[in-house]
Design a protein around this motif. Structure first.
Motif, mmCIF file in Angstrom:
data_model
loop_
_atom_site.group_PDB
_atom_site.id
_atom_site.type_symbol
_atom_site.label_atom_id
_atom_site.label_comp_id
_atom_site.label_asym_id
_atom_site.label_seq_id
_atom_site.Cartn_x
_atom_site.Cartn_y
_atom_site.Cartn_z
ATOM 1 N N SER A 49 0.819 -1.249 -0.316
ATOM 2 C CA SER A 49 0.078 0.251 -0.360
ATOM 3 C C SER A 49 1.136 0.786 -0.164
ATOM 4 C CB SER A 49 -0.931 -0.210 0.987
ATOM 5 O OG SER A 49 0.261 -0.059 2.553
ATOM 6 N N ILE A 50 0.614 2.416 -0.596
ATOM 7 C CA ILE A 50 1.404 3.472 -0.722
ATOM 8 C C ILE A 50 0.201 4.297 -0.528
ATOM 9 C CG2 ILE A 50 2.308 5.186 -2.052
ATOM 10 C CD1 ILE A 50 3.138 2.735 -4.319
ATOM 11 N N LEU A 51 0.793 5.232 0.080
ATOM 12 C CA LEU A 51 -0.054 7.453 0.428
ATOM 13 C C LEU A 51 0.881 8.389 -0.387
ATOM 14 C CD1 LEU A 51 -2.239 8.903 1.372
ATOM 15 C CD2 LEU A 51 -0.988 8.413 3.448
ATOM 16 N N ASP A 52 0.249 8.785 -0.890
ATOM 17 C CA ASP A 52 0.743 9.569 -1.903
ATOM 18 C C ASP A 52 0.258 11.021 -0.810
ATOM 19 O OD1 ASP A 52 2.558 11.889 -3.388
ATOM 20 O OD2 ASP A 52 0.361 12.106 -4.156
ATOM 21 N N LEU A 53 0.364 12.256 -0.262
ATOM 22 C CA LEU A 53 0.283 13.504 0.878
ATOM 23 C C LEU A 53 0.244 14.494 -0.245
ATOM 24 C CD1 LEU A 53 1.582 12.386 4.059
ATOM 25 C CD2 LEU A 53 -0.811 12.058 3.203
ATOM 26 N N CYS A 54 -0.787 15.609 -0.433
ATOM 27 C CA CYS A 54 -0.531 16.613 -0.568
ATOM 28 C C CYS A 54 -0.396 16.439 -2.960
ATOM 29 C CB CYS A 54 0.496 17.761 -0.963
ATOM 30 S SG CYS A 54 1.247 18.248 0.788
ATOM 31 N N THR A 55 -1.600 16.080 -3.227
ATOM 32 C CA THR A 55 -1.451 14.621 -3.933
ATOM 33 C C THR A 55 -1.575 16.168 -5.438
ATOM 34 O OG1 THR A 55 -2.060 13.087 -5.752
ATOM 35 C CG2 THR A 55 -3.982 14.177 -3.876
ATOM 36 N N GLY A 56 -1.959 16.994 -5.042
ATOM 37 C CA GLY A 56 -2.644 18.072 -6.495
ATOM 38 C C GLY A 56 -3.476 17.471 -7.298
ATOM 39 N N ASN A 57 -3.428 17.361 -8.336
ATOM 40 C CA ASN A 57 -4.557 16.381 -9.480
ATOM 41 C C ASN A 57 -4.402 15.179 -9.681
ATOM 42 O OD1 ASN A 57 -2.009 16.627 -10.888
ATOM 43 N ND2 ASN A 57 -3.222 17.848 -12.847
ATOM 44 N N GLN A 111 -9.654 8.360 9.001
ATOM 45 C CA GLN A 111 -9.735 7.515 7.953
ATOM 46 C C GLN A 111 -8.864 6.572 7.572
ATOM 47 O OE1 GLN A 111 -10.664 11.843 5.763
ATOM 48 N NE2 GLN A 111 -11.670 10.007 4.571
ATOM 49 N N LEU A 112 -7.634 7.183 7.667
ATOM 50 C CA LEU A 112 -6.728 5.778 7.303
ATOM 51 C C LEU A 112 -5.570 5.340 8.422
ATOM 52 C CD1 LEU A 112 -4.414 8.682 5.243
ATOM 53 C CD2 LEU A 112 -6.405 7.199 4.347
ATOM 54 N N GLY A 113 -5.949 5.953 9.370
ATOM 55 C CA GLY A 113 -5.356 5.079 10.061
ATOM 56 C C GLY A 113 -4.137 5.199 10.803
ATOM 57 N N GLN A 114 -3.619 4.259 11.514
ATOM 58 C CA GLN A 114 -1.959 4.758 12.159
ATOM 59 C C GLN A 114 -1.043 3.666 11.830
ATOM 60 O OE1 GLN A 114 -1.376 6.319 15.563
ATOM 61 N NE2 GLN A 114 0.630 5.604 15.983
ATOM 62 N N SER A 115 0.590 4.209 10.629
ATOM 63 C CA SER A 115 1.494 2.792 10.586
ATOM 64 C C SER A 115 0.981 2.176 9.233
ATOM 65 C CB SER A 115 1.859 2.479 11.787
ATOM 66 O OG SER A 115 2.684 2.443 12.645
ATOM 67 N N ASN A 116 -0.304 2.062 8.440
ATOM 68 C CA ASN A 116 -0.920 1.598 7.437
ATOM 69 C C ASN A 116 -0.382 1.201 6.162
ATOM 70 O OD1 ASN A 116 -1.782 0.046 9.292
ATOM 71 N ND2 ASN A 116 -4.088 1.744 9.195
ATOM 72 N N PHE A 117 1.120 1.983 5.495
ATOM 73 C CA PHE A 117 0.979 2.558 4.326
ATOM 74 C C PHE A 117 3.074 1.189 4.455
ATOM 75 C CE2 PHE A 117 -2.350 4.976 5.261
ATOM 76 C CZ PHE A 117 -2.944 4.729 4.003
ATOM 77 N N ASP A 118 3.010 1.624 3.212
ATOM 78 C CA ASP A 118 4.313 0.421 2.908
ATOM 79 C C ASP A 118 5.479 1.487 2.618
ATOM 80 O OD1 ASP A 118 4.386 -2.687 3.106
ATOM 81 O OD2 ASP A 118 2.769 -1.997 1.760
ATOM 82 N N VAL A 119 4.667 2.436 1.766
ATOM 83 C CA VAL A 119 5.752 3.726 1.408
ATOM 84 C C VAL A 119 4.833 5.188 1.353
ATOM 85 C CG1 VAL A 119 6.454 4.514 -0.937
ATOM 86 C CG2 VAL A 119 6.869 2.751 -0.180
ATOM 87 N N ALA A 158 3.073 13.851 9.641
ATOM 88 C CA ALA A 158 2.195 12.939 8.768
ATOM 89 C C ALA A 158 2.653 11.198 7.953
ATOM 90 C CB ALA A 158 1.631 13.414 8.034
ATOM 91 N N CYS A 159 3.800 11.857 7.571
ATOM 92 C CA CYS A 159 4.665 10.571 6.963
ATOM 93 C C CYS A 159 4.955 9.602 7.958
ATOM 94 C CB CYS A 159 5.789 11.438 6.545
ATOM 95 S SG CYS A 159 5.631 11.881 4.771
ATOM 96 N N LYS A 160 5.116 10.071 8.977
ATOM 97 C CA LYS A 160 5.685 9.217 10.129
ATOM 98 C C LYS A 160 4.592 8.416 10.484
ATOM 99 C CE LYS A 160 6.861 7.206 14.340
ATOM 100 N NZ LYS A 160 6.871 7.468 15.300
ATOM 101 N N LEU A 161 2.755 9.077 10.813
ATOM 102 C CA LEU A 161 1.852 8.333 11.531
ATOM 103 C C LEU A 161 1.519 7.393 11.102
ATOM 104 C CD1 LEU A 161 -0.289 8.078 13.991
ATOM 105 C CD2 LEU A 161 -0.955 10.541 12.177
ATOM 106 N N HIS A 162 1.846 7.159 8.963
ATOM 107 C CA HIS A 162 1.140 6.722 9.073
ATOM 108 C C HIS A 162 2.050 5.547 8.009
ATOM 109 C CE1 HIS A 162 -2.308 9.299 8.815
ATOM 110 N NE2 HIS A 162 -1.969 9.863 8.062
ATOM 111 N N VAL A 163 3.217 5.723 8.237
ATOM 112 C CA VAL A 163 3.632 4.263 7.263
ATOM 113 C C VAL A 163 4.620 3.301 8.596
ATOM 114 C CG1 VAL A 163 5.614 5.522 8.157
ATOM 115 C CG2 VAL A 163 6.585 3.751 6.021
ATOM 116 N N ARG A 164 4.227 2.498 7.830
ATOM 117 C CA ARG A 164 5.076 1.337 8.987
ATOM 118 C C ARG A 164 6.193 1.478 9.485
ATOM 119 N NH1 ARG A 164 7.840 -2.154 6.599
ATOM 120 N NH2 ARG A 164 7.425 -2.592 4.639
#
Length: 248
Positions: A49-57, A111-119, A158-164
């Protein structure tokens, strides 16, 4: 067929014309930094799973969808940009792979939980918040470029919160913020592991920084070779051309 609004236009994202993207000169158009981040980030090829923050368009999720089958979640705070990104996902038939989320990266834990994303990837606002008198007349551009809705620390937190634990965080920024980035990465247990400076051309100062850290990683930073974008005659270097036109 996806509807275009106001001054929006439809562009091809890459040279092979397999992905289209909605852009707007007054709201948002992606630039080279997004393409470089999409190429630089280490991502799982099939699962994860990947999370992109400030994704724009939604440009980075579109780019990453060419490299991976992993699910991508993307967050954007500006409603107009979120709408553009959602239509870009729909237009390219990526609804099963890419999930767009409208919200503030500082408040996504419910919405996204914590430590749920690989990248986690992010192309954040580069500049500290200007005085009101220095704001761009275009609010969309002010918010995209300046730390109006989020600071660099908000982004790193936020990056630290959501990355595993053991997961990776990749960011593109300006070289002038390098010390701030490394300091904040370490404050939030993101150990810098790879870094690359991007130069307009040989003999010029670097104008972009690509950096990747690992949550709870050991200290060991690799400085990659410099990336030059233009030759002396203002044509793209071979490497830049491969990244920009080679489908990453």
């Amino acid at each position: 067929m996806v509807e275009l609004h106001n001054d929006e236009r439809l562009d091809y994202l890459l040279a092979d014309e397999t992905i289209k993207i909605i852009q707007s000169p007054t709201v948002f158009s992606f630039s080279l930094d997004a393409v470089l981040l999409g190429h630089f980030a280490s991502i799982p090829l099939k699962k994860g799973s990947i999370l992109d923050l400030c994704t724009g368009n939604g440009v980075i999720p579109l780019l990453l969808s060419r490299r991976t089958r992993a699910h991508i979640t993307a967050v954007e705070i500006q409603e107009r940009l979120f709408d553009m990104a959602s239509r870009n996902v729909q237009m390219n038939g990526l609804q099963e792979q890419v999930t767009m989320t409208h919200g503030d990266l500082k408040a996504m834990q419910p919405q996204l939980g914590q430590s749920n994303f690989d990248v986690v990837t992010c192309n954040p606002p580069y500049f500290r918040t200007p005085a009101k008198t220095e704001y761009n007349k275009n609010d969309y551009l002010t918010i995209a470029r300046h730390e109006v809705f989020c600071t660099l620390e908000d982004v790193v937190k936020a990056c630290k919160l959501h990355v595993r634990p053991g997961g990776k965080v990749a960011m593109v920024h300006r070289p002038g913020r390098l010390v701030d980035i490394i300091t904040l990465f370490r404050n939030y247990k993101l150990e810098p592991k790879r870094m690359r400076l991007v130069y307009p051309k040989m003999g010029r100062d670097a104008n972009m920084l690509l950096i990747e850290g690992i949550r709870d990683g050991r200290a060991d930073l690799t400085i990659l070779p410099p990336l030059y974008i233009y030759n002396p005659d203002n044509t793209y270097t071979k490497e830049a051309e491969e990244i920009i036109y080679g489908g990453i």
